[in-house]
Design a protein around this motif. Structure first.
Motif, PDB file in Angstrom:
ATOM      1  N   LEU A 123       0.816  -1.205   0.000  1.00 23.05           N
ATOM      2  CA  LEU A 123       0.000   0.000   0.000  1.00 23.05           C
ATOM      3  C   LEU A 123       0.854   1.261   0.000  1.00 23.05           C
ATOM      4  CD1 LEU A 123      -2.777   1.357   0.192  1.00 23.05           C
ATOM      5  CD2 LEU A 123      -2.624   1.114   2.694  1.00 23.05           C
ATOM      6  N   ILE A 124       1.991   1.224   0.697  1.00 26.58           N
ATOM      7  CA  ILE A 124       2.839   2.403   0.781  1.00 26.58           C
ATOM      8  C   ILE A 124       3.373   2.799  -0.582  1.00 26.58           C
ATOM      9  CG2 ILE A 124       4.926   1.057   1.267  1.00 26.58           C
ATOM     10  CD1 ILE A 124       4.000   4.516   2.699  1.00 26.58           C
ATOM     11  N   ALA A 125       3.555   1.819  -1.498  1.00 25.34           N
ATOM     12  CA  ALA A 125       4.043   2.130  -2.842  1.00 25.34           C
ATOM     13  C   ALA A 125       2.990   2.918  -3.624  1.00 25.34           C
ATOM     14  CB  ALA A 125       4.402   0.849  -3.581  1.00 25.34           C
ATOM     15  N   TYR A 126       1.726   2.514  -3.487  1.00 23.29           N
ATOM     16  CA  TYR A 126       0.648   3.258  -4.159  1.00 23.29           C
ATOM     17  C   TYR A 126       0.534   4.664  -3.577  1.00 23.29           C
ATOM     18  CZ  TYR A 126      -0.978  -1.113  -6.260  1.00 23.29           C
ATOM     19  OH  TYR A 126      -1.074  -2.271  -6.994  1.00 23.29           O
ATOM     20  N   LEU A 127       0.669   4.770  -2.253  1.00 24.18           N
ATOM     21  CA  LEU A 127       0.592   6.074  -1.609  1.00 24.18           C
ATOM     22  C   LEU A 127       1.725   6.977  -2.071  1.00 24.18           C
ATOM     23  CD1 LEU A 127      -0.656   7.989   0.466  1.00 24.18           C
ATOM     24  CD2 LEU A 127       0.758   6.883   2.227  1.00 24.18           C
ATOM     25  N   ALA A 128       2.946   6.423  -2.127  1.00 24.81           N
ATOM     26  CA  ALA A 128       4.107   7.207  -2.555  1.00 24.81           C
ATOM     27  C   ALA A 128       3.939   7.662  -4.003  1.00 24.81           C
ATOM     28  CB  ALA A 128       5.380   6.383  -2.400  1.00 24.81           C
ATOM     29  N   GLY A 129       3.498   6.752  -4.865  1.00 19.47           N
ATOM     30  CA  GLY A 129       3.301   7.105  -6.265  1.00 19.47           C
ATOM     31  C   GLY A 129       2.271   8.207  -6.436  1.00 19.47           C
ATOM     32  N   THR A 130       1.184   8.130  -5.682  1.00 16.53           N
ATOM     33  CA  THR A 130       0.141   9.150  -5.771  1.00 16.53           C
ATOM     34  C   THR A 130       0.654  10.507  -5.311  1.00 16.53           C
ATOM     35  OG1 THR A 130      -1.580   7.490  -5.379  1.00 16.53           O
ATOM     36  CG2 THR A 130      -2.172   9.791  -5.001  1.00 16.53           C
TER      37      THR A 130
END
Length: 315
Positions: A123-130
């Motif tokens: 989930l942190i990867a999606y958050l970082a990308g956003t």
């Protein structure tokens, strides 16, 4: 190749451009080409660096770009003449809008998500990308407005330069630019990643309001956490690939010593483990290094069954 190109660009940023520095830039350009043909982008990246530095325009100030260009064109001519494959690659251009879109989008999507996706992402990867995409959007909007201070003005130049670097660095790959979900082909991102780092740092530096600075800080923290999580997973894949390599060579060495094999061959050696190369290249050289040098026994042929080496019966 990426290190040579970055070294040439770093030297070009120093003033004055002495004969020694020009010679070093020429040497790094040639060394990069001998390592990988993607270094053909060196003259364009040198020119981009020159434009961003906002130095005076003259042939004398551009001599390092012209020197690098002459080396690249000469190398390309020799390679295209000697290799039909290179000649056909040079003439390969996208044939439709979809291919042009892929050519333009893939380098940017690759650097934004430089991690394997074949087993899902945290989930942190999606958050970082956003957060990073939002930060880029805010910074790009800021570049279209009159600059309020020098930091924003310089940041806008660096931001666009970083995005241009990504496109230029990926352009020599033409239609072959593809990073698989298991990160096979991620070597294509080495040089574009420098442009991404420049654009990202520029976007961080352009955050002038309290809200923008909070967004930038959140994006930095999220990126660090995302990479901290993924790098540990990625490290285990490399350990697994190294373990397979060592097991094959250890077992092959044991058979060679036990039977005094006059020759040694391994069939079905693994190409990669989850995208990490094992024996795509160099298998025979590795076997030569562990085989008995003066064996007078049979020609030993072994097969890797996924867990161990088994002998192949003579036909």
């Amino acid at each position: 190749a990426a290190a040579c190109v970055l070294g040439a660009v770093a030297l070009s940023a120093q003033s004055p451009l002495t004969a020694g520095r020009l010679g070093a830039i020429a040497g790094l350009t040639l060394a990069g080409l001998l390592c990988k043909e993607t270094a053909i982008a060196t003259p364009a990246l040198l020119f981009l660096s020159f434009v961003v530095s906002q130095r005076a325009w003259s042939v004398a100030h551009l001599r390092h770009v012209l020197l690098s260009l002459a080396i690249c064109l000469s190398y390309l001519l020799v390679r295209a003449t000697a290799s039909p494959f290179v000649a056909s690659h040079v003439g390969q251009l996208p044939s439709g809008r979809r291919q042009w879109k892929d050519l333009l989008v893939r380098p940017f999507s690759g650097v934004v998500v430089p991690m394997r996706t074949d087993e899902g992402m945290p989930l942190i990867a999606y958050l970082a990308g956003t957060l990073v995409l939002v930060l880029f959007a805010v910074a790009l909007v800021a570049t279209m407005r009159p600059a309020r201070n020098v930091a924003v003005s310089r940041g806008a130049v660096s931001l666009w330069a970083g995005l241009a670097w990504i496109a230029i660095a990926a352009s020599p790959l033409l239609m072959s630019f593809y990073v698989a979900p298991n990160l096979e082909g991620s070597r294509y991102l080495y040089l574009p990643a420098a442009g991404y780092a420049l654009a990202l740092s520029a976007a961080f530096g352009m955050a002038s309001s309290a809200r923008a600075r909070a967004l930038a800080a959140a994006a930095i923290v999220a990126l660090l956490l995302a990479f901290a999580v993924r790098i540990n997973v990625e490290r285990h894949h490399w350990y697994a690939a190294a373990a397979v390599r060592d097991a094959i060579l250890r077992e092959a060495a044991g058979v060679s010593q036990e039977q005094s094999c006059r020759s040694l061959a391994v069939l079905d050696a693994p190409d990669n483990v989850r995208g990490v190369f094992v024996f795509r290249l160099g298998l025979q050289e590795a076997l030569t290094s562990v085989a008995v040098s003066s064996g007078a026994g049979p020609a030993c042929v072994l097969r890797w069954n996924g867990h161990e080496l088994v002998p192949v019966p003579e036909s």
